[in-house]
Design a protein around this motif. Sequence first.
Motif, PDB file in Angstrom:
ATOM      1  N   LYS A   3       0.152  -2.128   8.447  1.00 36.38           N
ATOM      2  CA  LYS A   3       0.878  -2.868   7.416  1.00 36.38           C
ATOM      3  C   LYS A   3       2.279  -2.302   7.193  1.00 36.38           C
ATOM      4  CE  LYS A   3      -3.142  -4.426   4.874  1.00 36.38           C
ATOM      5  NZ  LYS A   3      -3.845  -4.425   3.597  1.00 36.38           N
ATOM      6  N   GLU A   4       3.167  -3.186   6.836  1.00 33.53           N
ATOM      7  CA  GLU A   4       4.563  -2.821   6.613  1.00 33.53           C
ATOM      8  C   GLU A   4       4.716  -1.797   5.482  1.00 33.53           C
ATOM      9  OE1 GLU A   4       8.803  -4.976   5.645  1.00 33.53           O
ATOM     10  OE2 GLU A   4       7.183  -6.168   6.484  1.00 33.53           O
ATOM     11  N   GLU A   5       3.858  -1.863   4.476  1.00 33.18           N
ATOM     12  CA  GLU A   5       3.939  -0.933   3.346  1.00 33.18           C
ATOM     13  C   GLU A   5       3.803   0.521   3.798  1.00 33.18           C
ATOM     14  OE1 GLU A   5       1.760  -3.566   3.308  1.00 33.18           O
ATOM     15  OE2 GLU A   5       2.790  -4.869   1.910  1.00 33.18           O
ATOM     16  N   PHE A   7       4.785   1.758   6.662  1.00 33.37           N
ATOM     17  CA  PHE A   7       6.059   2.155   7.252  1.00 33.37           C
ATOM     18  C   PHE A   7       7.121   2.369   6.183  1.00 33.37           C
ATOM     19  CE2 PHE A   7       4.060  -0.057  10.906  1.00 33.37           C
ATOM     20  CZ  PHE A   7       3.963   1.049  11.737  1.00 33.37           C
ATOM     21  N   ASN A   8       7.076   1.604   5.116  1.00 35.11           N
ATOM     22  CA  ASN A   8       8.011   1.808   4.006  1.00 35.11           C
ATOM     23  C   ASN A   8       7.793   3.177   3.373  1.00 35.11           C
ATOM     24  OD1 ASN A   8       9.142  -0.718   4.373  1.00 35.11           O
ATOM     25  ND2 ASN A   8       7.854  -1.703   2.844  1.00 35.11           N
ATOM     26  N   ARG A  11       9.129   5.850   5.732  1.00 37.24           N
ATOM     27  CA  ARG A  11      10.591   5.941   5.708  1.00 37.24           C
ATOM     28  C   ARG A  11      11.089   6.806   4.557  1.00 37.24           C
ATOM     29  NH1 ARG A  11      10.962   0.542   5.768  1.00 37.24           N
ATOM     30  NH2 ARG A  11      10.471  -0.058   7.867  1.00 37.24           N
ATOM     31  N   SER A  35       8.761   4.323  12.126  1.00 34.94           N
ATOM     32  CA  SER A  35       8.892   3.651  10.825  1.00 34.94           C
ATOM     33  C   SER A  35      10.000   2.605  10.865  1.00 34.94           C
ATOM     34  CB  SER A  35       9.130   4.666   9.713  1.00 34.94           C
ATOM     35  OG  SER A  35      10.363   5.314   9.857  1.00 34.94           O
ATOM     36  N   ASP A  36      11.072   2.886  11.588  1.00 31.15           N
ATOM     37  CA  ASP A  36      12.162   1.912  11.719  1.00 31.15           C
ATOM     38  C   ASP A  36      11.725   0.688  12.525  1.00 31.15           C
ATOM     39  OD1 ASP A  36      13.872   3.487  10.249  1.00 31.15           O
ATOM     40  OD2 ASP A  36      14.818   4.402  12.013  1.00 31.15           O
ATOM     41  N   LYS A  38       8.630  -0.225  12.946  1.00 29.62           N
ATOM     42  CA  LYS A  38       7.373  -0.725  12.358  1.00 29.62           C
ATOM     43  C   LYS A  38       6.300  -0.858  13.442  1.00 29.62           C
ATOM     44  CE  LYS A  38       9.852  -2.993   8.720  1.00 29.62           C
ATOM     45  NZ  LYS A  38      10.244  -4.210   8.087  1.00 29.62           N
ATOM     46  N   ARG A  39       6.243   0.172  14.263  1.00 25.57           N
ATOM     47  CA  ARG A  39       5.294   0.166  15.369  1.00 25.57           C
ATOM     48  C   ARG A  39       4.981   1.595  15.783  1.00 25.57           C
ATOM     49  NH1 ARG A  39       5.340  -1.714  21.212  1.00 25.57           N
ATOM     50  NH2 ARG A  39       3.192  -2.426  21.348  1.00 25.57           N
ATOM     51  N   CYS A  65      -3.762  -4.483   9.152  1.00 24.94           N
ATOM     52  CA  CYS A  65      -3.865  -5.902   8.828  1.00 24.94           C
ATOM     53  C   CYS A  65      -5.114  -6.479   9.456  1.00 24.94           C
ATOM     54  CB  CYS A  65      -2.664  -6.668   9.367  1.00 24.94           C
ATOM     55  SG  CYS A  65      -1.104  -6.159   8.657  1.00 24.94           S
TER      56      CYS A  65
END
Length: 65
Positions: A3-5, A7-8, A11, A35-36, A38-39, A65
């Motif tokens: 999930k993107e969260e 990676f946030n 960061r 993290s930049d 997202k993978r 996800c």
Amino acid sequence: MIKEEIFNILRQNYSLRKVISDKLNTRIVNVERWSDRKRVPSWYKNDFITIIEKELQLSKNQIEC
């Protein structure tokens, strides 16, 4: 897929990036790039998820996800 969260958080949290890089035996810059982008590379994915579960005390469902 992670999930993107996550990676946030990655960061913004240097100490978490440091823990991940130490445990995965990679450079911290690599974790920053993940993290930049997202993978996470596939060969690190399972270990990465395990570390996030322990460090952030999240379940696997909250991470993926």
